[in-house]
Write an enzyme that holds these catalytic residues in place. Structure first.
Site, short mmCIF file in Angstrom:
data_model
loop_
_atom_site.label_atom_id
_atom_site.label_comp_id
_atom_site.label_asym_id
_atom_site.label_seq_id
_atom_site.Cartn_x
_atom_site.Cartn_y
_atom_site.Cartn_z
N GLN A 147 6.89 35.77 -10.89
CA GLN A 147 7.73 34.81 -10.18
C GLN A 147 6.99 34.14 -9.03
O GLN A 147 7.25 32.97 -8.71
CB GLN A 147 8.98 35.49 -9.64
N GLU A 200 0.82 -1.21 0.00
CA GLU A 200 0.00 0.00 0.00
C GLU A 200 0.85 1.26 0.00
O GLU A 200 0.57 2.22 -0.72
CB GLU A 200 -0.92 0.01 1.23
N ARG A 209 -4.39 32.23 -18.08
CA ARG A 209 -5.07 33.18 -17.22
C ARG A 209 -4.30 34.51 -17.22
O ARG A 209 -3.10 34.55 -16.92
CB ARG A 209 -5.16 32.63 -15.81
#
Length: 375
Positions: free
Chosen positions: A275, A238, A264
């Site tokens: 930045q 797992e 965007r």
């Protein structure tokens, strides 16, 4: 260590990611049997299981790589988690420790998707502390009689079979825990309804009640008293292969963030030229690649038969905590849209959160790491 993938594995990775991405969006509250059969058709329910029972026979490294593809393509992490828990916490203990008649009866049905399996170990007073189990298994002739309640069984409300851990000798501590395979129709077995939860919502989870439940000794997985070791082995599967799905989630999320940052526009320029945005995305790439390499190293060692306890715990912590951090960054990047359910961004954060808890919390993993380092 050589992590170059052969052409067949690379092709399978691409096929799984592409097909899972094309699956229709979840309409029902929980995954359906039809979706489960899709997982089986892609081979996702039997990647590490022996070919003799319908599996693919892959080792940990190849299995982790293909589960990553599932996490990359699928938008339903609840289904991804359910399939992985079924395989690594339930099918693998049967494959690695059960007697042949039980393997032959159970594993083909688990690989084919005919059966769904649930792992029943956690209890109200025994979550991280599995040595505090109160469910008992008392030998009675050729049977064991089981009594107790398991508190959080993923797949439990719909499972056909359960891997159940119970105390067979309370005087021996962790050496007194045994593992059993129970079928749903066994008298005394009752699965509770699904609990409402914030994350991995399409995977139903609930209680499992056992009252004077008689289980043939032939349905014991491994030797009596070997349950703790069997469980720890399943956790290796797992903590590597299931967690690999979250590398896929991070890859998918990073791709969306890069597209959003490029398209965007605010203040007459793409937000990715700032930045504050570009450096966050660069850090997200570092987190993903570091987590991925830690995981591959752990899986490679497991495949070589080397001790990998430290490596597995490091990979588990890195993937789970980096997935949460990357999802948080994505919410910030998308702004108001990041908290709308329709965009799916807030959902990735919700689905990332439990990864630091299941399969052993981050705190437990750090304790393991400290012991492995000699502290």
């Amino acid at each position: 260590m050589d992590f170059r993938w052969d052409s067949s594995l690379a092709s399978q990775y691409n096929r799984i990611a592409a097909e899972a991405a094309d699956w229709p969006r979840q309409k029902e509250k929980f995954y359906t049997r039809a979706q489960w059969r899709r997982c089986a058709a892609l081979g996702l329910l039997g990647l590490p299981l022996p070919r003799a029972y319908g599996g693919s026979g892959y080792g940990a490294l190849a299995t982790a790589r293909l589960i990553e593809a599932f996490g990359l393509g699928s938008r339903d992490m609840g289904l991804v988690f359910a399939a992985a828990a079924h395989t690594f916490a339930c099918a693998m203990p049967v494959a690695e420790y059960a007697e042949e008649p039980l393997r032959a009866r159970v594993l083909p049905k688990l690989c084919s998707g005919e059966w769904i399996a649930g792992n029943a170990i956690s209890e109200a007073e025994a979550g991280s502390d599995v040595n505090s189990l109160r469910t008992t298994a008392v030998r009675d002739g050729d049977d064991y009689v089981l009594n107790g309640t398991k508190s959080f069984v993923s797949n439990g409300p719909v499972a056909d079979v359960f891997v159940v851990y119970a105390v067979s000798d309370p005087t021996l501590g962790h050496l007194g825990i045994s593992a059993f395979l129970l079928e749903r129709g066994t008298p005394g077995v009752a699965a509770g309804g699904p609990k409402a939860k914030a994350s991995l919502r399409s995977c139903p989870a609930g209680e499992l009640m056992l009252k004077d439940c008689r289980v043939p000794a032939s349905h014991r997985i491994g030797a009596e008293g070997s349950g703790a070791g069997i469980f720890q082995r399943s956790m290796q599967w797992e903590r590597t292969c299931l967690l690999s799905a979250y590398n896929g989630l991070m890859e998918r999320l990073l791709t969306r963030c890069l597209e959003h940052a490029a398209n965007r526009r605010q203040f007459n320029r793409p937000i990715g030229t700032n930045q504050a945005v570009s450096h966050r995305l660069a850090d997200a790439r570092i987190r993903l690649e570091a987590a991925r390499l830690l995981l591959w190293q752990a899986c490679w060692k497991l495949d070589q038969g080397e001790r990998a306890v430290l490596d597995v715990s490091m990979a588990k912590v890195a993937i789970s905590e980096n997935a949460v951090q990357t999802a948080l960054e994505a919410v910030h990047l998308f702004g108001g849209a990041g908290i709308l359910e329709e965009t799916g961004i807030e959902g990735t954060l919700r689905d990332a959160l439990p990864s630091t808890i299941f399969s052993g919390t981050s705190e437990m993993q750090r304790e393991i790491m400290a012991r492995e380092m000699g502290l």
